[in-house]
Design a protein around this motif. Structure first.
Motif, PDB file in Angstrom:
ATOM      1  N   LEU A 270     -39.508  87.901  56.040  1.00  0.00           N
ATOM      2  CA  LEU A 270     -40.432  88.303  55.094  1.00  0.00           C
ATOM      3  C   LEU A 270     -39.808  90.110  54.373  1.00  0.00           C
ATOM      4  CD1 LEU A 270     -43.540  87.476  56.222  1.00  0.00           C
ATOM      5  CD2 LEU A 270     -42.438  85.955  54.317  1.00  0.00           C
ATOM      6  N   THR A 271     -39.823  90.141  53.791  1.00  0.00           N
ATOM      7  CA  THR A 271     -39.689  91.789  53.396  1.00  0.00           C
ATOM      8  C   THR A 271     -40.887  92.546  53.148  1.00  0.00           C
ATOM      9  OG1 THR A 271     -38.231  90.648  51.329  1.00  0.00           O
ATOM     10  CG2 THR A 271     -38.895  93.149  51.249  1.00  0.00           C
ATOM     11  N   THR A 272     -40.939  93.634  54.465  1.00  0.00           N
ATOM     12  CA  THR A 272     -41.427  94.750  54.943  1.00  0.00           C
ATOM     13  C   THR A 272     -40.726  96.048  53.934  1.00  0.00           C
ATOM     14  OG1 THR A 272     -40.734  94.526  56.822  1.00  0.00           O
ATOM     15  CG2 THR A 272     -42.635  93.410  56.641  1.00  0.00           C
ATOM     16  N   ASP A 273     -40.117  95.924  53.834  1.00  0.00           N
ATOM     17  CA  ASP A 273     -39.323  97.491  53.599  1.00  0.00           C
ATOM     18  C   ASP A 273     -39.816  97.433  52.375  1.00  0.00           C
ATOM     19  OD1 ASP A 273     -38.280  99.809  53.357  1.00  0.00           O
ATOM     20  OD2 ASP A 273     -36.136  99.189  53.319  1.00  0.00           O
ATOM     21  N   PHE A 274     -40.783  97.658  52.199  1.00  0.00           N
ATOM     22  CA  PHE A 274     -41.685  98.638  50.401  1.00  0.00           C
ATOM     23  C   PHE A 274     -41.074 100.297  50.077  1.00  0.00           C
ATOM     24  CE2 PHE A 274     -45.061  96.431  53.517  1.00  0.00           C
ATOM     25  CZ  PHE A 274     -45.178  95.371  52.758  1.00  0.00           C
ATOM     26  N   PRO A 275     -40.338  99.560  49.345  1.00  0.00           N
ATOM     27  CA  PRO A 275     -40.098 100.944  48.466  1.00  0.00           C
ATOM     28  C   PRO A 275     -41.090 101.794  47.579  1.00  0.00           C
ATOM     29  CG  PRO A 275     -40.239  99.117  46.932  1.00  0.00           C
ATOM     30  CD  PRO A 275     -40.085  98.399  48.217  1.00  0.00           C
ATOM     31  N   GLU A 276     -40.209 103.041  47.925  1.00  0.00           N
ATOM     32  CA  GLU A 276     -41.140 104.521  47.797  1.00  0.00           C
ATOM     33  C   GLU A 276     -40.857 104.866  46.631  1.00  0.00           C
ATOM     34  OE1 GLU A 276     -41.057 107.430  51.258  1.00  0.00           O
ATOM     35  OE2 GLU A 276     -42.102 105.680  52.744  1.00  0.00           O
TER      36      GLU A 276
END
Length: 625
Positions: free
Chosen positions: A406-412
């Motif tokens: 799962l993608t857990t690197d949420f963009p800022e």
């Protein structure tokens, strides 16, 4: 060390002594409660029988009156025929002792001012007719007559005394009368038909039935139980003492609660129970008056019988047990020595031979089987423990692998804020979400695989990979979902399907294209996003999915979730529901992380300690431009 026989004998003696001292009190109170309940039920049955008998008699009189109104009104202009109607009513209805017609004054000018035809049955059962208006005063001014004529309705007249006209030397009769208006051909009430029911006949029948139902311990009682009936004012309508009927009233302060029940009161100076039932349409109360002494007398007799039987039984049990304990427990000491060796871990210790074919022999054989089973079980337990540990380790690794996909690197970014959360119900689950950026467009999806556990997790992994792979070559959500459906149909031998929502958001304009495959509609700032009812992925081939479009306003938040949110259940099996989702969104910031954390806390507070029943996934996207 005392032997088993010694200890059991001592304990039996202590139990017997304790029971001897306690039984009397326990039985006394138990029997008292039982007798109260039994008495109320038994006497309530008597009251019900009396109630039904009175109701039956009243109903027969009522029905007779109503059924004959038409015949009388048909011949109301022929006064000579009315005698035949009255005689027929008395003759055909054994409960009616007499009946009369009371016409309004001067209705028949040729008959005089008052005209009252009358029919009655004498003591020999012969029915006679006569005209009795001469014995009446001006009945047309009496309240009951005026009320019947003005209301033009039937009703019962309060019980009263009346001298029997056919046998004037007899004491006045105690009667209750049902009165119903009679109309002429123009429909105007011109007379009242009165049918009389003898209260004394009802009393005699009631006394006979009560006498037949009395228990043996009531035969010589100083204050026996009895039935009576009172009216709304407490006046005795029926009473064993006929001199009190229509004269005396109930001398106790009694409050009846409901149409039937039981209350206690002091009646004629005697503490008593009153079982009662109300006859609503005449406002009478049928009562069974039972002196408390009768109930206590029965209880004392029953107490004495029970206590004597228990003492004899306990003594017999004690003597029998004392003899048998020593006989039965004598072989146990041999078995105890062998069992001690087994308890120390020597499962191969020899067991003694038991010659008697009884429970001790069964215990010895069972103990031998236990020795063999324990040895086998220990070996199997070692193998099972190792296998279980390996499975748990594999599931732990599978969960880590699944969560790592799962993608857990949420963009800022200035124009985009994303946050997501997935909590499987088991070690691994079937929910999924994914997103990635390409050419300043956000590709995102959320899905829910049917079922739970390892099969759902495998399908979830396949769906995630398929979405990411197809999104690299397709920019239209409808084509992505269509190709995913084709892929799953070819390899879906277990008929597992996936509800899926995929979208593409243009970060320059806020324009979003999306396709829904049977998934729950997302929310935009607390409002439902319109979605088409397309089939889930994997249900059937060649499904035509549809594209939809929407424009997000700057600062809007798109909230997607699986059914683990709205269908979360508390201990009472109530669901969290969409209403609570809307309430949380309306009272929470649009910032995705805050929204998901607040929604997670709301669900946790709602379900409490209830075990999670389904995977829970949430994805929140805020476009800021």
């Amino acid at each position: 060390m005392k032997s088993i026989s010694q200890r059991l004998t001592l304990r039996i003696m202590m139990v017997v002594l304790a029971m001897m001292s306690v039984i009397a009190g326990v039985v006394y109170f138990a029997v008292g409660e039982y007798m109260d309940d039994e008495a109320e039920q038994r006497f309530q049955i008597v009251v019900t029988r009396a109630y039904r008998e009175v109701q039956r008699r009243l109903s027969e009189v009522y029905v007779a009156n109503v059924n004959n109104v038409h015949e009388i009104e048909r011949d109301v202009d022929d006064p000579d025929k009315l005698y035949d109607h009255l005689a027929r009513i008395v003759r055909q209805n054994p409960n009616i002792v007499s009946c009369r017609l009371l016409f309004v004054p001067d209705y028949y000018s040729e008959k005089g001012r008052f005209f009252v035809p009358f029919a009655a049955r004498d003591t020999a059962g012969v029915v006679s007719v006569m005209r009795i208006d001469s014995v009446y005063h001006n009945y047309s001014e009496e309240d009951w007559y005026v009320e019947r004529m003005e209301s033009d309705s039937a009703d019962w007249v309060d019980p009263y005394f009346e001298a029997p006209l056919l046998t004037p030397h007899i004491a006045p009769r105690q009667l209750v009368t049902h009165a119903i208006p009679i109309h002429n051909r123009e429909g105007r009430p011109v007379a009242v038909l009165c049918s009389d029911l003898s209260l004394e006949d009802m009393r005699n029948d009631m006394l006979q039935k009560v006498k037949q139902g009395k228990k043996h311990y009531e035969q010589n009682a100083k204050h026996p139980s009895y039935n009576c009936i009172i009216d709304r004012n407490g006046r005795y309508i029926l009473h064993p003492d006929k001199d009190r009927m229509l004269k005396d009233t109930l001398d106790a302060d009694v409050t009846f609660k409901g149409r039937q029940g039981a209350v206690s009161a002091i009646i004629d100076g005697v503490p008593s129970w009153i079982c009662y039932r109300n006859i609503r349409h005449v406002e009478w109360t049928v009562m069974m008056v039972v002196p408390e002494d009768l109930i206590q007398r029965h209880g004392r007799m029953l107490n004495a019988t029970i206590l004597l039987a228990m003492l004899i039984g306990l003594a017999a049990i004690y003597l029998f047990c004392l003899q048998q304990i020593r006989k039965v427990t004598s072989p146990l000491h041999r078995f105890a020595r062998s069992a001690e060796e087994v308890a120390k871990g020597n499962f191969n210790a020899p067991l003694p031979d038991i010659r008697d074919d009884d429970e001790i022999r069964m215990l010895r054989d069972s103990f031998g089987n236990m020795q063999r089973s324990l040895s086998q079980y220990i070996d199997e337990l070692k193998t099972t423990t190792a296998e279980k540990s390996a499975i748990e380790n594999e599931l732990t690794i599978a969960r880590r692998i699944q969560m790592s996909m799962l993608t857990t690197d949420f963009p800022e970014r200035q124009d985009l804020v994303i946050h997501a959360m997935l909590t499987p119900a088991k070690a691994v689950g079937g929910d999924l979400y994914d997103f990635f950026l390409c050419d300043n467009r956000l590709y995102f999806c959320i899905g829910d695989v049917s079922g739970k556990g390892v099969p759902a997790a495998l399908v979830m992994t396949t769906a995630c990979g398929a979405f990411r792979l197809l999104s690299e070559s397709e920019s239209e959500p409808v084509r992505i979902i269509s190709r995913m459906n084709d892929m799953m149909i070819r390899k879906n031998s277990m008929t597992i399907f996936v509800t899926f929502f995929a979208g593409v958001l243009d970060l320059d304009t806020g324009h979003m294209r999306y396709c829904n495959a049977g998934h729950k509609a997302p929310l935009v700032d607390g409002q439902l996003l319109p979605v088409h009812r397309n089939l889930p992925i994997g249900v059937m081939p060649d499904v035509e999915y549809t594209t939809q479009e929407a424009d997000l306003a700057p600062g809007s938040t798109l909230f997607l979730y699986t059914d683990g949110l709205d269908e979360a259940e508390d201990a009472g099996h109530q669901m969290f529901g969409k209403k609570r989702i809307y309430e949380v969104m309306q009272t929470t910031s649009r910032q995705p992380r805050t929204l998901i954390e607040r929604m997670t806390q709301a669900v946790a507070d709602f379900v409490g300690d209830t075990e999670q029943s389904d995977d829970l996934t949430m994805l929140a996207i805020q476009w800021k431009k």
